[in-house]
Write an enzyme that holds these catalytic residues in place. Structure first.
Site, PDB file in Angstrom:
ATOM      1  N   SER A   1       0.848  -1.205   0.000  1.00 51.18           N
ATOM      2  CA  SER A   1       0.000   0.000   0.000  1.00 51.18           C
ATOM      3  C   SER A   1       0.875   1.245   0.000  1.00 51.18           C
ATOM      4  O   SER A   1       1.991   1.229   0.550  1.00 51.18           O
ATOM      5  CB  SER A   1      -0.892   0.018   1.244  1.00 51.18           C
ATOM      6  OG  SER A   1      -1.544   1.263   1.367  1.00 51.18           O
TER       7      SER A   1
ATOM      8  N   TYR B   1      -1.255  -0.656  10.672  1.00 50.87           N
ATOM      9  CA  TYR B   1      -1.334  -1.043   9.254  1.00 50.87           C
ATOM     10  C   TYR B   1      -0.116  -0.547   8.478  1.00 50.87           C
ATOM     11  O   TYR B   1       0.520  -1.319   7.754  1.00 50.87           O
ATOM     12  CB  TYR B   1      -2.614  -0.434   8.685  1.00 50.87           C
ATOM     13  CG  TYR B   1      -2.897  -0.720   7.236  1.00 50.87           C
ATOM     14  CD1 TYR B   1      -3.408  -1.955   6.829  1.00 50.87           C
ATOM     15  CD2 TYR B   1      -2.695   0.254   6.253  1.00 50.87           C
ATOM     16  CE1 TYR B   1      -3.694  -2.203   5.489  1.00 50.87           C
ATOM     17  CE2 TYR B   1      -2.983   0.007   4.915  1.00 50.87           C
ATOM     18  CZ  TYR B   1      -3.482  -1.226   4.542  1.00 50.87           C
ATOM     19  OH  TYR B   1      -3.764  -1.466   3.217  1.00 50.87           O
TER      20      TYR B   1
END
Ligand SMILES: NC(=O)c1ccc[n+]([C@@H]2O[C@H](COP(=O)([O-])OP(=O)(O)OC[C@H]3O[C@@H](n4cnc5c(N)ncnc54)[C@H](OP(=O)(O)O)[C@@H]3O)[C@@H](O)[C@H]2O)c1
Length: 245
Positions: free
Chosen positions: A135, A148
């Site tokens: 990501s 995350y």
């Protein structure tokens, strides 16, 4: 890697990006096995066009049995796409060790479990591709993404190193860094998500990257530009731009 006629294992394919990638791979002529925990959702994604292999990436026994089943069904694999992932917003002032551990289990240890199973086969074959959905959240530390983002930054580092290690062995490593994609993962977010893309568009970009052997696939271009520029912002300035107060 030529997708047509190849055998691909898509891990994390019961919804979202992984499901869309699996469908796009079938459309391009690949034979595909799909894995995640929710068997019913996998069956909906697969129809009669894919092999359904339910497994939990965080459970070594479960994913090992799944791998054997994939090998039996497809006769081996040429490519693995790791799209399994977990996200929960963090509150930095109330650190939750269990939540952090959950992110590490799914986003990192799950990936590690899959790499341990698949990499030797690809290296022995001297060809193939490993695509990992990381990501842009791994590019910089973003408030609320402490758990995350840390795992996504680790995925970026891991795939960068692995790409260099496997250079010359015929195995390509594709680092995928999406911006916001409309999936189950983002549907509960209550903050602005600029330049959101649909899973089908994400899948097309990812499959193009696998086909071309791209080192990295980052999309959409607006998020790519913003997050690559963000990497240049000095540490002292970053909290003033992104933090509260
Ligand atoms: N959506 C975005 O905006 C965005 C942006 C950047 C990166 N990403 C990354 O893209 C990847 C896919 O996310 P998504 O947006 O498509 O979300 P999603 O729809 O929630 O998909 C996540 C997938 O991971 C699987 N999964 C989770 N835990 C698992 C486990 N223990 N074992 C096996 N499979 C597991 C889920 O299946 P089961 O629940 O059935 O197990 C599901 O198939 C993730 O790595 C995410 O971090 C997403």
């Amino acid at each position: 890697m030529k997708v047509e006629g190849s055998r691909v294992w898509v891990v994390g394919a019961s919804s979202g990006i992984g499901a869309a990638v699996a469908s796009e791979l079938v459309r391009r002529g690949a034979r595909v096995a799909v894995t995640a925990r929710r068997e019913e959702s996998l069956r909906e994604v697969a129809g009669d066009a894919m092999v359904v292999v339910p497994a939990d990436v965080t459970d070594v026994d479960s994913i090992s049995v799944g791998w054997t089943s994939v090998q039996d069904s497809l006769g081996g694999v040429d490519c693995v796409v790791y799209a399994a992932g977990y996200w929960k917003r963090a509150d930095g002032s109330r650190w939750d060790a269990a939540e952090f551990e959950r992110h590490v289990q799914v986003n990192l240890l799950g990936l590690s479990n899959v790499l341990e199973l698949v990499t030797p086969e690809l290296v022995a074959a001297g060809s193939g591709s490993i695509a990992v959905v990381a990501s842009v959240a791994g590019y910089r530390g973003l408030p609320g993404a402490e758990y995350y983002g840390a795992t996504k930054a680790a995925q970026l580092n891991l795939t960068e190193a692995l790409r260099a290690s496997l250079r010359g062995k015929g195995v390509e490593v594709v680092t995928v860094s999406p911006g916001f994609v409309r999936t189950e993962m983002t549907q509960g977010n209550d903050f602005p998500m600029p330049w959101m893309v649909e899973p089908d568009a994400a899948a097309e970009a990812i499959c193009d990257g696998i086909e071309s052997g791209a080192a990295e696939v980052v999309f959409p271009w607006q998020m790519t530009a913003a997050m690559k520029a963000a990497r240049l912002v000095p540490q002292a300035l970053w909290p003033r731009l992104t933090g509260r107060g």
